[in-house]
Design an enzyme around this catalytic site. Structure first.
Site, PDB file in Angstrom:
ATOM      1  N   ARG A 133       0.791  -1.228   0.000  1.00 19.89           N
ATOM      2  CA  ARG A 133       0.000   0.000   0.000  1.00 19.89           C
ATOM      3  C   ARG A 133       0.828   1.285   0.000  1.00 19.89           C
ATOM      4  O   ARG A 133       0.493   2.219  -0.736  1.00 19.89           O
ATOM      5  CB  ARG A 133      -1.008   0.023   1.159  1.00 19.89           C
ATOM      6  N   CYS A 169      15.314  -4.200  -4.057  1.00 24.38           N
ATOM      7  CA  CYS A 169      16.061  -3.323  -4.949  1.00 24.38           C
ATOM      8  C   CYS A 169      15.126  -2.445  -5.774  1.00 24.38           C
ATOM      9  O   CYS A 169      15.029  -2.593  -6.990  1.00 24.38           O
ATOM     10  CB  CYS A 169      16.931  -4.146  -5.872  1.00 24.38           C
TER      11      CYS A 169
END
Ligand SMILES: *Cc1c(COP(=O)(O)O)cnc(C)c1O
Length: 432
Positions: free
Chosen positions: A324, A359
């Site tokens: 979210r 990443c």
């Protein structure tokens, strides 16, 4: 502690001295026992949220269908089914889950813009309460499949009332330009088509205007437009059995003031009565407001980095566990699991971004939070019971979290942590 600083999930998530508790269980003990990151739900919080709808609906002709895409763990669904909830599903997968958890088929409504043949067949075979139909194409498809199976499909048209729910654009669904529903201007025409199609029985009307809504007016605007449509339909000899106002009630993440379901329901029943439609069964599809503040995500600080202009706390939860923040720019509260009041905790208070190991620069859970942190501290990301685990994935080959449910002083593991091996167990290499 002031009201605003109290946990969003209070009183079910609360402090006992310096310790964050889930009901009667210490969250640090849960982390020690089940590892982190870990989703923790409170059964009492689920029950209280359920009662906030059930109480004002006592002696009313109404059905609450939990919008289960918000949290579809079988144990969560099982509780709601036991309390008498129906379910709002959006896929064949959710149908299977709901049935497995003990849902009565005649309390299931099937929403969604892209129902596939197999999903329509499965829902017809299960005997769902109704299909919330979102386009003319879908209506024709359902008619065809029902006719082939020799049965009749109960349908409701999901009407797009063109009201602004005044929420985040990604979770606003009732505007003309959204992909959802049938434009209200052509709805009467589509009902007339439905009335003559084989294999179709018209049973209702529905709308769902958005999510995390904190005002009553958009609901009442939408309802008024639906009732005007019902007037038109009555003139065409089309009579309905139920009216579904969807879900969307907001919760407190930060400083929002959510609407109590009772307040909305009073206003809705008053309008139905004044317009002579109180004979209709009222259906609701709340998701977030039934589960959002009944869950937290517990994570452990791995490393701290102090840059010139930023401090980062790198934790073991990431965007794959809770999407979210990066998806909606959503704000979630962050609480220390053990308040750093001991003399042993020497860390100074700083402003941190709480980030995960993935990443991607979008891999953050919270920004600019004043916290006293040291390595291995535990943090609780609040309001993670809705659209938390269900949106999680395995990006970076990260096993999905374990989920536990606390009930008083009892804890149940309701989904074990995935193992790394499970993540690629079904993949096949090419012949060498
Ligand atoms: C997502 C959804 C819900 C639940 O919405 P909440 O904002 O979580 O209450 C209900 N109905 C439909 C059709 C939905 O798509």
């Amino acid at each position: 502690m002031s009201e605003l600083n109290a946990p969003a999930g209070a009183p079910f998530f609360h402090y006992d001295g310096a310790q964050l508790m889930a009901e009667s269980v210490s969250v640090s003990e849960l982390a020690a026992r089940f590892g982190t990151p870990l989703y923790v739900y409170s059964r009492a919080a689920l029950k209280a949220a359920w009662e906030s709808y059930a109480q004002p609906l006592t002696n009313r002709n109404a059905l609450v269908c939990f919008g289960m895409k918000a949290n579809s763990n079988l144990a969560v669904l099982q509780q709601f089914a036991q309390w008498g909830s129906g379910f709002d599903i959006v896929s064949g997968g959710e149908l299977a889950r709901a049935l497995k958890a003990g849902a009565r088929p005649d309390t299931i409504v099937f929403s969604g813009v892209g129902k596939q043949d197999w999903e329509i067949e499965a829902a017809l075979q299960a005997g769902v309460k109704c299909f919330n139909v979102e386009s003319t194409d879908e209506l024709e498809r359902i008619s065809l499949i029902a006719s082939q199976l020799g049965c009749t499909a109960p349908v409701s048209l999901r009407v797009n009332p063109d009201v602004d729910a005044k929420t985040h654009p990604y979770i606003s669904t009732g505007l003309k330009d959204n992909k959802f529903g049938i434009a209200i201007e052509i709805a009467a025409e589509v009902y007339q088509r439905a009335a003559v199609l084989p294999g179709i029985r018209i049973v209702g009307v529905d709308c769902h205007i958005g999510s995390q809504i904190t005002q009553i007016e958009p609901y009442l605007d939408a309802l008024e437009r639906l009732l005007n449509l019902l007037d038109t339909l009555a003139g065409l000899g089309i009579r309905l059995e139920h009216l579904d106002i969807g879900g969307g009630l907001g919760i407190r993440y930060q400083d929002e003031t959510p609407i109590a379901p009772a307040l909305l329901l009073d206003a809705v029943f008053a309008m139905l009565e004044s317009r002579g439609y109180d004979y209709l069964q009222l259906v609701l599809e709340p998701g977030r407001s039934l589960v959002g503040n009944a869950g937290i995500l517990v994570t452990r600080v791995q490393y701290l980095k102090h840059h010139e202009s930023k401090n980062f706390a790198i934790v073991d939860a990431a965007m794959n566990d809770l999407l979210r923040p990066t998806l909606y720019d959503a704000w979630h509260g962050v609480l220390p699991v053990l308040c750093p009041t001991d003399a042993s905790h020497t860390a100074q208070s700083r402003v941190y971004d709480i980030v995960g190991p993935i990443c991607e620069s979008g891999d953050w859970l919270a920004r600019d939070r004043q916290l006293r942190l040291q390595q291995n501290d535990l943090l609780a990301i609040e309001s993670a019971g809705a659209y938390g685990f269900v949106m999680s994935g395995q990006y970076n080959t990260r096993p999905r979290c374990a989920e536990v449910m606390v009930d008083g002083d009892q804890t149940y593991l309701i989904r074990p942590r995935e193992t790394v091996e499970q993540l690629f167990a079904s993949e096949q290499m090419l012949p060498v």
